[in-house]
Design an enzyme around this catalytic site. Structure first.
Site, PDB file in Angstrom:
ATOM      1  N   HIS A 152      -7.629  -5.639  -0.009  1.00  0.00           N
ATOM      2  CA  HIS A 152      -6.396  -4.861   0.140  1.00  0.00           C
ATOM      3  C   HIS A 152      -5.354  -5.600   0.977  1.00  0.00           C
ATOM      4  O   HIS A 152      -4.240  -5.112   1.138  1.00  0.00           O
ATOM      5  CB  HIS A 152      -6.735  -3.513   0.794  1.00  0.00           C
ATOM      6  CG  HIS A 152      -5.661  -2.486   0.669  1.00  0.00           C
ATOM      7  ND1 HIS A 152      -5.128  -2.089  -0.542  1.00  0.00           N
ATOM      8  CD2 HIS A 152      -5.015  -1.739   1.616  1.00  0.00           C
ATOM      9  CE1 HIS A 152      -4.202  -1.175  -0.340  1.00  0.00           C
ATOM     10  NE2 HIS A 152      -4.102  -0.943   0.953  1.00  0.00           N
ATOM     11  N   SER A 170       0.826  -1.204   0.000  1.00  0.00           N
ATOM     12  CA  SER A 170       0.000   0.000   0.000  1.00  0.00           C
ATOM     13  C   SER A 170       0.864   1.259   0.000  1.00  0.00           C
ATOM     14  O   SER A 170       1.649   1.466  -0.926  1.00  0.00           O
ATOM     15  CB  SER A 170      -0.966  -0.040   1.193  1.00  0.00           C
ATOM     16  OG  SER A 170      -1.975   0.937   1.056  1.00  0.00           O
ATOM     17  N   ASP A 193      -9.961  -5.248  -4.212  1.00  0.00           N
ATOM     18  CA  ASP A 193      -9.425  -4.169  -3.382  1.00  0.00           C
ATOM     19  C   ASP A 193     -10.339  -2.940  -3.453  1.00  0.00           C
ATOM     20  O   ASP A 193     -10.545  -2.369  -4.529  1.00  0.00           O
ATOM     21  CB  ASP A 193      -8.016  -3.811  -3.860  1.00  0.00           C
ATOM     22  CG  ASP A 193      -7.231  -2.976  -2.874  1.00  0.00           C
ATOM     23  OD1 ASP A 193      -7.855  -2.236  -2.101  1.00  0.00           O
ATOM     24  OD2 ASP A 193      -5.988  -3.067  -2.884  1.00  0.00           O
TER      25      ASP A 193
END
Length: 260
Positions: A241, A98, A213
């Site tokens: 995610h 991320s 996601d």
């Protein structure tokens, strides 16, 4: 073993160094607003396979110091370079999840990929991070009711079912961060772009992204794959995610194969 590395005067970052005598080194950069502990289910496995696993809490998060400034991608990438220099790391695999993926990309660009032999981008917040609408909503929550914000992050993070106890553990990871660093990264994810960085990545790059996601759309992984030379994209079909946890056996096996 855990210790602190000074990255600038008065700022010390926490480093978890698992199996320091391992024959191959993997450096993990966590996502916002978490800590290196998110990779517990990688550390559990990889050190038994002979890998040295280094988890870094970036400034403002986890067990690291929490200064009031330094939350742009340049400074965060410079922090990583300092740790690489202090630990004398070379020929290592850099894994970024991320926002950690965005920091990894800036590190590769700003520091010419110093010491990195392979790059792994996991649900990376790149080449853009949050939309203005999402960022502004999170920013208001972070400054007024940060636990509510973290609960929303937790609820939208995973595609697969998580237990209430796991949810609470994950929730508490996010609350370890300082309020000001949590908010500052939201602004960075809203305002900084990484398009010009991508062409400077020359090492073999593995892109892992959950197709469900809700935080960073899968289309962004496809864009990374198109713009990073020598990259491969592996869709994770049962993940949101959190592919590093939701399909951890597949993820760990893929990581081992990629590192070699």
């Amino acid at each position: 073993m855990g210790y602190y590395v000074t990255v600038e005067s008065g700022v010390n970052l926490f480093v978890e160094d698992i199996n320091p005598v391992g024959n191959k080194t993997v450096v993990f950069l966590h996502g916002w607003p978490l800590s290196h502990k998110q990779f517990e289910y990688q550390f559990n496995v990889l050190h038994f396979m002979g890998y040295r696993c280094i988890g870094i809490d970036w400034r403002g998060f986890g067990n690291s110091d929490k200064p009031i400034s330094g939350y742009n991608f340049d400074r965060l990438a410079d922090d990583i370079r300092t740790i690489v220099d202090v630990l004398q790391l070379d020929n290592f695999t850099l894994v970024g999840h991320s926002t950690g993926g965005a920091i990894s990309i800036r590190y590769m660009s700003r520091h010419n990929g110093y010491g990195v032999s392979n790059l792994v981008l996991v649900d990376a917040a790149a080449p853009i991070g949050f939309s203005t609408e999402t960022a502004n909503r999170f920013l208001i929550q972070a400054l007024n009711d940060r636990p509510k914000m973290m609960r929303e992050v937790t609820d939208n993070f995973f595609f697969q079912y998580i237990t209430s106890t796991f949810s609470e553990w994950f929730f508490q990871l996010g609350l370890q961060a300082a309020g000001w660093s949590t908010a500052a990264i939201i602004i960075t994810l809203r305002d900084e772009k990484l398009y010009t960085d991508l062409q400077k990545i020359l090492v073999p790059t593995l892109i892992v992204h959950g197709i469900h996601d809700k935080v960073i759309p899968f289309t962004q992984a496809q864009e990374l794959n198109q713009k990073i030379s020598n990259s491969q994209l592996v869709p994770f079909r049962y993940s949101g995610h959190g592919s590093f946890w939701e399909e951890r056996d597949k993820f760990n096996q893929l990581l081992r194969q990629f590192i070699g």
